[in-house]
Scaffold this motif. Structure first.
Motif, short mmCIF file in Angstrom:
data_model
loop_
_atom_site.label_atom_id
_atom_site.label_comp_id
_atom_site.label_asym_id
_atom_site.label_seq_id
_atom_site.Cartn_x
_atom_site.Cartn_y
_atom_site.Cartn_z
N GLU A 33 0.83 -1.20 0.00
CA GLU A 33 0.00 0.00 0.00
C GLU A 33 0.87 1.26 0.00
N ALA A 65 -8.33 3.28 2.48
CA ALA A 65 -7.94 2.29 1.48
C ALA A 65 -7.38 1.04 2.15
N SER A 69 -9.25 -2.81 1.98
CA SER A 69 -8.61 -3.80 1.11
C SER A 69 -9.14 -5.21 1.36
#
Length: 98
Positions: A33, A65, A69
């Motif tokens: 990430e 985010a 995930s």
């Protein structure tokens, strides 16, 4: 930057399983990430059934985010969540960094 700290208390006897899940997640999630600046998980050798997550993200969008995930949903919100007795989510703002 957004700093998150999570003291986590586990169901008795699940320390090894929880650590294995966290290691798997680190490789599949945070390591890939862009907005995850650091992902560290600590154990206290004197306190079985305890983990401390310390995480740094570029901003709230990066954290969102991260938690959105597939790896997070499967391993943290899924399998690890079943091993947790209690956790606290604490946001921090840096005052000094070296």
């Amino acid at each position: 930057m957004l700093a998150k700290v999570f003291p986590i208390h586990l169901e008795p006897g699940n320390q090894a399983r929880a650590e294995e899940l966290v290691r798997r997640f680190a490789d599949r999630g945070p390591a890939r990430e862009d907005g995850t600046l650091s992902f560290r998980v600590y154990r206290d050798p004197r306190t079985p059934g305890y983990l401390l997550f310390v995480e740094h993200f570029a901003d709230r969008a990066a954290y969102d985010a991260h938690t959105g995930s597939a790896a997070y949903k499967e391993l943290i919100a899924g399998e690890l969540a079943d091993l947790i007795v209690e956790f606290v989510e604490i946001d921090h703002e840096m005052v000094v960094g070296l």
